[in-house]
Design a protein around this motif. Structure first.
Motif, PDB file in Angstrom:
ATOM      1  N   TYR A  81       0.846  -1.196   0.000  1.00 27.35           N
ATOM      2  CA  TYR A  81       0.000   0.000   0.000  1.00 27.35           C
ATOM      3  C   TYR A  81       0.880   1.244   0.000  1.00 27.35           C
ATOM      4  CZ  TYR A  81       1.026  -0.121   4.995  1.00 27.35           C
ATOM      5  OH  TYR A  81       1.677  -0.158   6.208  1.00 27.35           O
ATOM      6  N   ARG A  82       0.231   2.375  -0.300  1.00 24.60           N
ATOM      7  CA  ARG A  82       0.929   3.661  -0.251  1.00 24.60           C
ATOM      8  C   ARG A  82       0.226   4.546   0.765  1.00 24.60           C
ATOM      9  NH1 ARG A  82       1.900   3.480  -6.412  1.00 24.60           N
ATOM     10  NH2 ARG A  82       3.974   2.577  -6.391  1.00 24.60           N
ATOM     11  N   LEU A  83       1.055   5.224   1.548  1.00 27.61           N
ATOM     12  CA  LEU A  83       0.561   6.156   2.560  1.00 27.61           C
ATOM     13  C   LEU A  83       0.871   7.583   2.149  1.00 27.61           C
ATOM     14  CD1 LEU A  83       1.993   4.643   5.882  1.00 27.61           C
ATOM     15  CD2 LEU A  83      -0.397   4.665   5.199  1.00 27.61           C
ATOM     16  N   GLN A  84      -0.041   8.495   2.496  1.00 31.99           N
ATOM     17  CA  GLN A  84       0.299   9.914   2.494  1.00 31.99           C
ATOM     18  C   GLN A  84       0.733  10.172   3.927  1.00 31.99           C
ATOM     19  OE1 GLN A  84       0.384  11.948  -0.259  1.00 31.99           O
ATOM     20  NE2 GLN A  84       1.585  13.139   1.183  1.00 31.99           N
ATOM     21  N   PRO A  85       2.035  10.380   4.158  1.00 35.31           N
ATOM     22  CA  PRO A  85       2.514  10.474   5.539  1.00 35.31           C
ATOM     23  C   PRO A  85       2.037  11.748   6.244  1.00 35.31           C
ATOM     24  CG  PRO A  85       4.307  10.915   4.003  1.00 35.31           C
ATOM     25  CD  PRO A  85       3.113  10.527   3.183  1.00 35.31           C
ATOM     26  N   VAL A  86       1.812  11.620   7.541  1.00 38.97           N
ATOM     27  CA  VAL A  86       1.522  12.777   8.377  1.00 38.97           C
ATOM     28  C   VAL A  86       2.758  13.671   8.409  1.00 38.97           C
ATOM     29  CG1 VAL A  86       1.028  13.518  10.745  1.00 38.97           C
ATOM     30  CG2 VAL A  86      -0.197  11.564   9.763  1.00 38.97           C
ATOM     31  N   ASP A  87       3.922  13.034   8.542  1.00 44.44           N
ATOM     32  CA  ASP A  87       5.191  13.747   8.607  1.00 44.44           C
ATOM     33  C   ASP A  87       6.265  12.888   7.938  1.00 44.44           C
ATOM     34  OD1 ASP A  87       7.480  15.165   9.215  1.00 44.44           O
ATOM     35  OD2 ASP A  87       7.264  14.985  11.393  1.00 44.44           O
ATOM     36  N   ALA A  88       6.688  13.270   6.724  1.00 41.36           N
ATOM     37  CA  ALA A  88       7.674  12.473   5.986  1.00 41.36           C
ATOM     38  C   ALA A  88       8.994  12.373   6.737  1.00 41.36           C
ATOM     39  CB  ALA A  88       7.896  13.062   4.591  1.00 41.36           C
ATOM     40  N   ALA A  89       9.249  13.274   7.671  1.00 39.78           N
ATOM     41  CA  ALA A  89      10.484  13.214   8.469  1.00 39.78           C
ATOM     42  C   ALA A  89      10.531  11.960   9.331  1.00 39.78           C
ATOM     43  CB  ALA A  89      10.624  14.467   9.331  1.00 39.78           C
ATOM     44  N   GLU A  90       9.371  11.305   9.542  1.00 42.54           N
ATOM     45  CA  GLU A  90       9.348  10.046  10.294  1.00 42.54           C
ATOM     46  C   GLU A  90      10.185   8.970   9.607  1.00 42.54           C
ATOM     47  OE1 GLU A  90       5.754   8.264  11.801  1.00 42.54           O
ATOM     48  OE2 GLU A  90       4.792  10.215  11.943  1.00 42.54           O
ATOM     49  N   LEU A  91      10.390   9.102   8.301  1.00 38.55           N
ATOM     50  CA  LEU A  91      11.237   8.144   7.579  1.00 38.55           C
ATOM     51  C   LEU A  91      12.635   8.111   8.180  1.00 38.55           C
ATOM     52  CD1 LEU A  91      10.219   8.778   3.878  1.00 38.55           C
ATOM     53  CD2 LEU A  91      10.024   6.609   5.096  1.00 38.55           C
ATOM     54  N   ASP A  92      13.096   9.256   8.649  1.00 41.28           N
ATOM     55  CA  ASP A  92      14.442   9.337   9.219  1.00 41.28           C
ATOM     56  C   ASP A  92      14.575   8.542  10.514  1.00 41.28           C
ATOM     57  OD1 ASP A  92      15.192  10.980   7.117  1.00 41.28           O
ATOM     58  OD2 ASP A  92      14.746  12.812   8.227  1.00 41.28           O
ATOM     59  N   LYS A  93      13.443   8.199  11.139  1.00 49.95           N
ATOM     60  CA  LYS A  93      13.465   7.411  12.373  1.00 49.95           C
ATOM     61  C   LYS A  93      13.586   5.909  12.092  1.00 49.95           C
ATOM     62  CE  LYS A  93      10.643  10.774  14.852  1.00 49.95           C
ATOM     63  NZ  LYS A  93       9.331  11.028  15.454  1.00 49.95           N
ATOM     64  N   LEU A  94      13.367   5.538  10.830  1.00 50.91           N
ATOM     65  CA  LEU A  94      13.475   4.128  10.457  1.00 50.91           C
ATOM     66  C   LEU A  94      14.932   3.763  10.228  1.00 50.91           C
ATOM     67  CD1 LEU A  94      10.460   3.954   7.979  1.00 50.91           C
ATOM     68  CD2 LEU A  94      10.534   3.170  10.344  1.00 50.91           C
ATOM     69  N   LEU A  95      15.193   2.468  10.151  1.00 51.04           N
ATOM     70  CA  LEU A  95      16.557   1.973   9.960  1.00 51.04           C
ATOM     71  C   LEU A  95      17.015   2.181   8.522  1.00 51.04           C
ATOM     72  CD1 LEU A  95      16.055  -1.471  11.746  1.00 51.04           C
ATOM     73  CD2 LEU A  95      17.126   0.577  12.720  1.00 51.04           C
ATOM     74  N   ASP A  96      18.291   2.494   8.356  1.00 42.85           N
ATOM     75  CA  ASP A  96      18.848   2.483   7.009  1.00 42.85           C
ATOM     76  C   ASP A  96      19.198   1.033   6.673  1.00 42.85           C
ATOM     77  OD1 ASP A  96      21.322   1.921   8.226  1.00 42.85           O
ATOM     78  OD2 ASP A  96      22.117   3.937   7.885  1.00 42.85           O
ATOM     79  N   ALA A  97      19.656   0.797   5.442  1.00 39.88           N
ATOM     80  CA  ALA A  97      19.908  -0.573   4.981  1.00 39.88           C
ATOM     81  C   ALA A  97      20.935  -1.289   5.858  1.00 39.88           C
ATOM     82  CB  ALA A  97      20.344  -0.562   3.526  1.00 39.88           C
ATOM     83  N   ALA A  98      22.014  -0.595   6.215  1.00 34.55           N
ATOM     84  CA  ALA A  98      23.067  -1.238   7.012  1.00 34.55           C
ATOM     85  C   ALA A  98      22.557  -1.629   8.396  1.00 34.55           C
ATOM     86  CB  ALA A  98      24.279  -0.310   7.136  1.00 34.55           C
ATOM     87  N   ALA A  99      21.810  -0.731   9.022  1.00 38.80           N
ATOM     88  CA  ALA A  99      21.278  -1.020  10.356  1.00 38.80           C
ATOM     89  C   ALA A  99      20.249  -2.148  10.305  1.00 38.80           C
ATOM     90  CB  ALA A  99      20.672   0.242  10.968  1.00 38.80           C
ATOM     91  N   TYR A 100      19.406  -2.147   9.266  1.00 41.65           N
ATOM     92  CA  TYR A 100      18.420  -3.218   9.138  1.00 41.65           C
ATOM     93  C   TYR A 100      19.124  -4.561   8.918  1.00 41.65           C
ATOM     94  CZ  TYR A 100      14.786  -6.287   7.518  1.00 41.65           C
ATOM     95  OH  TYR A 100      13.948  -7.376   7.374  1.00 41.65           O
ATOM     96  N   GLN A 101      20.102  -4.580   8.024  1.00 43.84           N
ATOM     97  CA  GLN A 101      20.819  -5.822   7.753  1.00 43.84           C
ATOM     98  C   GLN A 101      21.523  -6.332   9.018  1.00 43.84           C
ATOM     99  OE1 GLN A 101      20.624  -7.522   4.663  1.00 43.84           O
ATOM    100  NE2 GLN A 101      21.352  -9.109   6.039  1.00 43.84           N
ATOM    101  N   ALA A 102      22.094  -5.415   9.788  1.00 44.97           N
ATOM    102  CA  ALA A 102      22.745  -5.795  11.035  1.00 44.97           C
ATOM    103  C   ALA A 102      21.742  -6.402  12.011  1.00 44.97           C
ATOM    104  CB  ALA A 102      23.442  -4.591  11.667  1.00 44.97           C
ATOM    105  N   SER A 103      20.524  -5.858  12.053  1.00 44.86           N
ATOM    106  CA  SER A 103      19.494  -6.404  12.956  1.00 44.86           C
ATOM    107  C   SER A 103      19.076  -7.803  12.521  1.00 44.86           C
ATOM    108  CB  SER A 103      18.297  -5.467  13.059  1.00 44.86           C
ATOM    109  OG  SER A 103      17.485  -5.531  11.894  1.00 44.86           O
TER     110      SER A 103
END
Length: 127
Positions: free
Chosen positions: A102-124
């Motif tokens: 699905y696609r969301l219209q975000p309340v605040d696109a800056a919330e993306l910055d709170k998610l993991l980047d690829a390296a952090a996700y792969q490490a997890s």
């Protein structure tokens, strides 16, 4: 090691998020998640117009092995759903980063910055 595109952001619950040119955010499950699930046989998608808080259950993906909840990686309103997955849920196994849910219209696109980047996700995933 699973495929983890650097341009995406990731939730610890194994969803990916991609900022689109129109400001919306596409959401799907990661390669790691689809590999752990096995052959996907059904997807329950959210309703158009539904509003989610970050971390709220937004759908379900079922495989031959298990059913797993899909969560909203950030707050927003559902503006599109990938209806093609209803007829071809196996697309999630074939191309997890093309088979958006699905696609969301975000309340605040800056919330993306709170998610993991690829390296952090792969490490997890490797932990």
């Amino acid at each position: 090691m699973s495929n983890t595109p650097a341009e995406l952001r990731y939730a610890a619950s194994h969803e990916w998020a991609r900022l689109e040119a129109d400001g919306s955010v596409s959401v799907g499950i990661t390669d790691h998640a689809q590999a752990a699930l096995g052959d996907v046989v059904f997807v329950e998608l959210p309703d158009l117009g539904r509003q989610f808080a970050a971390g709220e259950q937004a759908g379900v993906v079922e495989s031959v092995k298990a059913a797993s909840d899909v969560y909203a990686p950030l707050a927003g309103t559902v503006i599109a759903v990938n209806e093609a997955l209803a007829d071809a849920p196996e697309a999630i196994n074939a191309e997890p980063y093309a088979a958006w849910f699905y696609r969301l219209q975000p309340v605040d696109a800056a919330e993306l910055d709170k998610l993991l980047d690829a390296a952090a996700y792969q490490a997890s995933c490797d932990a």
